[in-house]
Design an enzyme around this catalytic site. Structure first.
Site, short mmCIF file in Angstrom:
data_model
loop_
_atom_site.label_atom_id
_atom_site.label_comp_id
_atom_site.label_asym_id
_atom_site.label_seq_id
_atom_site.Cartn_x
_atom_site.Cartn_y
_atom_site.Cartn_z
N CYS A 266 0.87 -1.18 0.00
CA CYS A 266 0.00 0.00 0.00
C CYS A 266 0.91 1.23 0.00
O CYS A 266 1.86 1.30 -0.78
CB CYS A 266 -0.96 -0.03 1.18
SG CYS A 266 -0.15 -0.09 2.81
N ARG A 271 -2.17 -0.66 5.48
CA ARG A 271 -3.36 -1.26 4.87
C ARG A 271 -3.04 -2.64 4.31
O ARG A 271 -3.86 -3.57 4.38
CB ARG A 271 -3.90 -0.34 3.77
CG ARG A 271 -4.55 0.94 4.28
CD ARG A 271 -4.86 1.92 3.17
NE ARG A 271 -3.66 2.57 2.66
CZ ARG A 271 -3.66 3.47 1.67
NH1 ARG A 271 -4.81 3.80 1.09
NH2 ARG A 271 -2.53 4.02 1.27
#
Length: 312
Positions: A266, A271
């Site tokens: 990410c 994430r």
């Protein structure tokens, strides 16, 4: 036929029928997740709360923690578990820094950690992933985070709890479990090795139309496929992780085999840590690697190729 014989036949038939029904029911059962070892529901947590062996970690900025947190929680935030020797932020901290932090917070080596946030679990999953690198496994993510806890009437306050210091030690200095470094990823790409590179940022970040703070350039790693990490969340229910079948449907669309090498990234490995958690623990993928530096580190290296929307 006597009434006794008739009764026996009825009982036997009934028992046989019940057995068949149970077998059919069990055969049709599908597990909620491949594994739920590292996931806990708020209701289950409440049953064992408080417990001297459980340490609750609120993984949010201090300003959010001070506005209200689960009673008794310790506050930890990203910089606390980052290596600040890099020219960019977000890289995983070394063993000594984490041990010093946990010792200061009074966390024992034998403690069971329950971690939560208010962002669908991606922040909590980052801490889970970091501790996995040091083979510390006694940790669970609170599904639905602070909102799920509030929803069932769990205790929340604004008072910081101070615990006696401890001596916390991690089992290993570091291992490559669930992780991949920039050089290794570059070599695999250049050699043409079969792998799936999964970008779990927003569509705008993936296309290169948006550059988040911290990166030098916008764009993506060549060969990446895209699926936003939030596809795993139920936005209407405290951002809990969706059910097993829904997850299967979402990730099956990528056409990635359960044993294929999958590299997830990410902006800075937060994430993507959540997606790594979903793929490995909840869906049973066997060869998933979270790229720690992610797009931030990749963008800092002038020798690495990138793809942007205007070059599609």
């Amino acid at each position: 036929m006597s009434w006794r014989i008739s009764s026996y036949i009825i009982v036997i038939v009934s028992l046989f029928g019940c057995t068949q029904n149970r077998e059919q029911t069990n055969d049709s059962l599908i597990p909620e997740y491949y594994s739920s070892q590292y996931l806990i529901e708020a209701e289950d947590m409440l049953e064992n709360y408080p417990d001297s062996m459980i340490k609750i970690i609120d993984f949010r900025p201090e300003i959010s923690f001070n506005k209200g947190h689960i009673t008794g929680a310790n506050n930890v935030w990203r910089p606390d578990i980052e290596n600040d020797s890099y020219p960019f932020g977000g890289m995983m901290a070394g063993k000594d820094k984490i041990e010093e932090l946990f010792s200061r917070l009074g966390i024992q080596t034998s403690s069971r950690l329950i971690v939560y946030d208010d962002r669908g679990g991606c922040e909590a999953a980052r801490l889970w992933w970091v501790l996995q690198q040091y083979n510390f496994n006694n940790i669970q993510l609170l599904n639905g985070g602070l909102d799920a806890w509030k929803k069932i009437g769990g205790m929340v306050d604004t008072v910081s709890t101070v615990y006696p210091t401890s001596t916390f030690t991690l089992p290993y200095s570091m291992q490559s479990k669930l992780s991949i470094r920039k050089e290794e990823l570059r070599n695999k790409i250049e050699s043409g090795e079969k792998l799936a590179i999964l970008d779990v940022r927003t569509t705008e970040e993936f296309s290169g139309l948006v550059k988040k703070e911290g990166a030098l350039k916008a764009g993506r790693i060549p060969g990446s496929i895209h699926l936003d990490w939030t596809v795993a969340l139920n936005e209407q229910d405290c951002k809990k992780i969706i059910g097993y079948q829904e997850l299967l449907k979402a990730y099956d669309s990528l056409n990635i085999g359960k044993d294929d090498l999958v590299v997830v990234y990410c902006h800075s490995g937060v994430r993507s840590a959540h997606t790594t958690f979903v793929l490995t623990e909840l869906l049973g993928y066997t060869n998933v690697k979270n790229y720690d530096g992610s797009w931030t580190e990749w963008s800092y290296d002038e020798n690495l190729p990138i793809v942007q929307e205007d070059s599609l």
